[in-house]
Motif scaffolding. Structure first.
Motif, PDB file in Angstrom:
ATOM      1  N   ALA A   1     -12.268  -1.916   8.337  1.00  0.00           N
ATOM      2  CA  ALA A   1     -11.069  -2.670   7.927  1.00  0.00           C
ATOM      3  C   ALA A   1     -11.535  -3.831   7.052  1.00  0.00           C
TER       4      ALA A   1
ATOM      5  N   GLU B   1       0.829  -1.214   0.000  1.00  0.00           N
ATOM      6  CA  GLU B   1       0.000   0.000   0.000  1.00  0.00           C
ATOM      7  C   GLU B   1       0.858   1.257   0.000  1.00  0.00           C
TER       8      GLU B   1
ATOM      9  N   GLY C   1     -18.069  -1.155   3.424  1.00  0.00           N
ATOM     10  CA  GLY C   1     -17.285   0.058   3.653  1.00  0.00           C
ATOM     11  C   GLY C   1     -18.069   1.210   3.053  1.00  0.00           C
TER      12      GLY C   1
ATOM     13  N   LYS D   1     -14.140   9.631  -2.859  1.00  0.00           N
ATOM     14  CA  LYS D   1     -14.643   8.420  -3.502  1.00  0.00           C
ATOM     15  C   LYS D   1     -15.988   8.700  -4.169  1.00  0.00           C
TER      16      LYS D   1
HETATM   17  C1  LIP Z   1      -9.528   0.936   4.400  1.00  0.00           C
HETATM   18  C2  LIP Z   1     -10.441  -0.267   4.389  1.00  0.00           C
HETATM   19  C3  LIP Z   1     -11.820   0.146   4.860  1.00  0.00           C
HETATM   20  C4  LIP Z   1     -12.377   0.705   3.628  1.00  0.00           C
HETATM   21  C5  LIP Z   1     -11.586   1.934   3.272  1.00  0.00           C
HETATM   22  C6  LIP Z   1     -10.071   1.764   3.280  1.00  0.00           C
HETATM   23  P1  LIP Z   1      -6.872   1.400   4.808  1.00  0.00           P
HETATM   24  O1  LIP Z   1      -8.171   0.581   4.184  1.00  0.00           O
HETATM   25  O2  LIP Z   1     -10.075  -1.449   4.750  1.00  0.00           O
HETATM   26  O3  LIP Z   1     -12.665  -0.883   5.305  1.00  0.00           O
HETATM   27  O4  LIP Z   1     -13.743   0.983   3.745  1.00  0.00           O
HETATM   28  O5  LIP Z   1     -12.035   2.317   2.020  1.00  0.00           O
HETATM   29  O6  LIP Z   1      -9.569   1.325   2.055  1.00  0.00           O
HETATM   30  O7  LIP Z   1      -6.786   2.654   3.992  1.00  0.00           O
HETATM   31  O8  LIP Z   1      -7.163   1.654   6.226  1.00  0.00           O
HETATM   32  O9  LIP Z   1      -5.752   0.473   4.576  1.00  0.00           O
END
Ligand code: LIP
Length: 262
Positions: A189, A69, A158, A164
């Protein structure tokens, strides 16, 4: 479960990164250090966890490719294998002191996820799966739930933030789904949403705008736990669409129809 050498490396690495994150959790100096976009934070903790994972995986398997990431993509000498890593999935929860975040590590071979590890370090729950060997949490085998009535099912999603584009579609999903089921959760998450489907804690999960590193490891957890994971729309792949639906077999058809009939 007796895992392969690769799975054992992934579990060990996830534990090391998770330990580093637990040390940083709720320490003010490890809070936000930057923003990649509205609502998209990066912390020192994310970066040092990704460094730990990258160093350990690259040392163990120097020919494999890498997608992380925070550090992006590196093509390996072996073009058929790559790690797909989110060092801290649930960064916003982490920043707010909410103990719901995870380390997510997947191994892809020839375009298919063949092993996945999601480590919820705050709760010491290690979820892992390997193709053909089932899905596990710590020492126990996990399976998707056996519920087959929509009225008893709960789902997670999510909700898009910041720039977005999929908020209206997600609001529409909620309007269609909520009257048919027992509830919808939004924990923040994605890797753990998939792990919870695999563990039978809720029946299904969907998300309309999600990255490969958030869901790669969770995909194999759900499949090996006996559930279905598909791209949300009928065409293309989960990673190309950035949209996913995962569910037990009992309510999959009704759940998918509710989200796909628009
Ligand atoms: C997050 C996710 C979360 C999702 C967000 C985001 P990050 O990841 O796991 O559930 O809704 O869009 O991507 O940015 O915390 O790794």
């Amino acid at each position: 479960m007796q895992g392969s050498a690769n799975l054992n490396i992934m579990i060990k690495t996830a534990r090391n990164a998770g330990r580093s994150l637990v040390k940083d959790f709720r320490e003010v100096e490890n809070l936000q250090v930057g923003r990649k976009g509205p609502g998209d934070f990066v912390t020192k903790a994310d970066m040092s966890a990704e460094q730990i994972i990258r160093d350990e995986l690259m040392a163990a398997r120097p020919t494999y490719g890498w997608v992380g990431e925070e550090t992006g993509e590196v093509e390996g000498k072996d073009p058929t294998r790559r790690w797909i890593v989110d060092p801290l999935d649930g960064t916003t929860n982490f920043l707010h002191g909410l103990p719901h975040w995870a380390v997510s590590i997947a191994l892809e071979h020839k375009g298919e996820i063949v092993a996945g590890v999601v480590f919820d370090a705050a709760k010491d729950e290690m979820y892992y799966a390997e193709k053909g060997a089932g899905a596990w949490m710590n020492e126990s085998r996990i399976r998707v739930s056996g519920r087959n009535r929509m009225s008893e099912a709960i789902f997670a999603t999510g909700v898009p933030w910041g720039a977005k584009k999929t908020l209206p579609a997600t609001v529409h999903d909620l309007a269609q789904l909520m009257p048919t089921c027992a509830g919808v959760r939004r924990w923040g998450a994605a890797s753990l949403d998939l792990a919870y489907v695999a563990a039978g804690r809720y029946e299904g999960y969907w998300e309309r705008e999600i990255s490969a590193h958030d869901v790669a490891a969770g995909i194999i957890l759900v499949r090996e736990a006996g559930g279905f994971v598909e791209p949300l729309r009928a065409d293309g792949s989960i990673f190309d669409q950035g949209a996913v639906i995962a569910c037990n077999s009992g309510v999959f058809e009704k759940f998918a129809k509710t989200l796909r009939d628009r």
